[in-house]
Design an enzyme around this catalytic site. Structure first.
Site, PDB file in Angstrom:
ATOM      1  N   ALA A  10     -22.468   7.481 -33.914  1.00  0.00           N
ATOM      2  CA  ALA A  10     -23.498   8.141 -32.515  1.00  0.00           C
ATOM      3  C   ALA A  10     -24.584   8.722 -33.434  1.00  0.00           C
ATOM      4  CB  ALA A  10     -22.143   8.703 -32.327  1.00  0.00           C
ATOM      5  N   ASN A  24     -20.428   9.822 -36.267  1.00  0.00           N
ATOM      6  CA  ASN A  24     -20.795  10.616 -36.421  1.00  0.00           C
ATOM      7  C   ASN A  24     -21.696   9.850 -37.142  1.00  0.00           C
ATOM      8  OD1 ASN A  24     -23.067  12.107 -36.878  1.00  0.00           O
ATOM      9  ND2 ASN A  24     -22.117  14.162 -38.392  1.00  0.00           N
ATOM     10  N   CYS A  25     -22.794   9.170 -37.312  1.00  0.00           N
ATOM     11  CA  CYS A  25     -23.877   8.161 -37.665  1.00  0.00           C
ATOM     12  C   CYS A  25     -24.201   8.918 -39.073  1.00  0.00           C
ATOM     13  CB  CYS A  25     -25.034   7.989 -37.225  1.00  0.00           C
ATOM     14  SG  CYS A  25     -26.004   7.551 -38.085  1.00  0.00           S
ATOM     15  N   PHE A  26     -24.650  10.049 -39.039  1.00  0.00           N
ATOM     16  CA  PHE A  26     -25.228  10.753 -40.209  1.00  0.00           C
ATOM     17  C   PHE A  26     -23.613  11.497 -40.929  1.00  0.00           C
ATOM     18  CE2 PHE A  26     -28.707  10.991 -37.451  1.00  0.00           C
ATOM     19  CZ  PHE A  26     -29.457  10.833 -38.796  1.00  0.00           C
ATOM     20  N   LYS A  65     -28.252  13.619 -45.790  1.00  0.00           N
ATOM     21  CA  LYS A  65     -29.024  11.829 -45.047  1.00  0.00           C
ATOM     22  C   LYS A  65     -29.921  12.890 -44.067  1.00  0.00           C
ATOM     23  CE  LYS A  65     -28.001   8.458 -41.928  1.00  0.00           C
ATOM     24  NZ  LYS A  65     -26.612   7.655 -41.534  1.00  0.00           N
TER      25      LYS A  65
END
Lengths: 279, 127
Positions: free
Chosen positions: A96, A166-168, A182
């Site tokens: 996400a 969380n993608c990050f 990132k």
């Protein structure tokens, strides 16, 4: 956080000197943004579009889920709704992304260019070019995080399924990473050789919002933490354009959605991305 | 790269094994290698009718999702549910345990339009 040298093979030669479509859109709801990207991917599958760079924004803060991501895992939806964050599902994979204060891009490559080029090679070519643009304009040196293209090992499905929402919160293939964390998250979809690559360049992070949605902060490092004054979104867009022009020899020609693409996006908006599909 | 001689192949990297009016379908060794480590697979339900060139499912690796394109027209009579629980088998054994579905073909002669192993190898070299 690991990074690896990437050595794409055929894609840079195929892309060199190509005329690209440049579509610069105003802020729009998340469902429309995803429907447009999906429609462009479908046009790319039929080889009915040139390579395309689309730059766009979100009319409201929006959480986008990866194509197969479980919406109930690791996301506080009560908080999200209270905070006024919309929800949409992307056509691309991955985890996400909280689209709040960022510059968003999509790159679409027609099947005639993408077919035969692996996921890792596409990431290496496109992400490296875009990050070089950020370095040239802002002096920020990111590396492209590693992509495993050798499947000789045993994939650890269980680990992937328990990855943070969380993608990050993690760095995976094609992301733009610094020692501190990132800056750029990315994801891909492939359709019969055609490619859709999504990416988000963080401008600022409202920590309370991110922690509220995901339960904890990730590895997010926005531009605001790296350079002051914070560049305007248009400057970041210009850096991404510059990166593609120099990195892959793209000749960017301003354009807009074709009539058929808009009609397909409207159909997808109604059938796949409409409000209420996830909430 | 491994492309068994007895199979037929599509330009979108699916393989087909035909027995009478039944066709077993999966993705090629080339396709799994291009995707990298597969972590998710979505297949159609038994009974669904798919047309050649229709999307019939999706396969996701760590950082990309790819649509699966049916090379033939027919009704889904079997789907490999065990594979959806262990999608990493697609990387290990793309032509064996990683079969995805079986179609009862509307028109078995459609198979003639697909590539032989030799033609697929040439196609892969040229693309």
């Amino acid at each position: 956080m690991s990074s690896s040298a990437c050595s794409p093979e055929p894609l840079p030669e195929q892309l060199a000197g190509q005329s690209w479509r440049l579509i610069e859109d105003e802020a729009a709801p998340g469902a429309w943004n995803m429907a447009v990207d999906d429609a462009l991917l479908e046009a790319a599958r039929r080889n009915e579009t040139a390579p395309t760079l689309r730059l766009y924004a979100w009319s409201r803060p929006t959480l986008s889920l990866g194509r197969h991501q479980d919406p109930c895992d690791g996301i506080d939806h009560d908080y999200r709704k209270t905070a006024g964050v919309d929800l949409v599902r992307r056509p691309t994979g991955g985890r996400a992304v909280l689209h709040d204060r960022e510059v968003t891009y999509s790159i679409i490559l027609p099947a005639a260019l993408g077919r035969g080029v692996g996921v890792g090679d596409v990431y290496c070519t496109l992400s490296r070019a875009l990050l070089a643009g950020l370095e040239e304009v802002f002096g920020i040196r990111c590396s492209v995080s590693g992509v495993r293209t050798d499947s000789s090992g045993t994939p650890d499905t269980q680990n992937r399924m328990s990855m943070p929402a969380n993608c990050f919160a993690t760095a995976a293939g094609g992301d733009g990473v610094l020692p501190a964390g990132k800056l750029v998250g990315s994801a891909q979809a492939r359709r019969a050789g055609a490619v859709l690559q999504h990416g988000s360049v963080l401008l600022e992070v409202r920590e309370e919002l991110w922690s509220g949605v995901f339960g904890a902060a990730g590895l997010e490092v926005p531009l605001a933490a790296l350079i002051q004054p914070l560049p305007a979104p248009e400057s970041v867009r210009a850096a991404l354009r510059r990166g593609l022009e120099r990195g892959v020899g793209a000749r960017l020609l301003p354009d807009q959605l074709a009539g058929g693409e808009r009609a397909e996006a409207e159909r997808l908006l109604a059938d796949r991305y409409g409000v209420g599909c996830l909430d | 790269m491994n492309h068994p001689k007895e199979l037929r192949y599509s330009a979108t990297d699916e393989w087909v094994r035909v027995e009478g009016d039944r066709a077993t379908i999966g993705i090629t060794d080339y396709a799994q290698h291009e995707l990298g480590d597969v972590v998710y697979l979505d297949l159609p339900e038994v009974g669904r009718h798919v047309k050649a060139d229709d999307l019939f499912g999706t396969v996701e690796s760590v950082k990309a999702v790819a649509d699966l394109i049916s090379p033939l027209t027919g009704a889904v009579v079997e789907a490999n549910e065990a594979l959806t629980d262990a999608p990493e088998e697609i990387n290990r054994d793309p032509y064996g345990g990683a079969w995805m579905l079986v179609l009862k073909l509307d028109d078995p002669s459609e198979v003639e339009a697909l590539m032989t192993a030799e033609q697929y190898e040439q196609f892969r070299l040229q693309s």
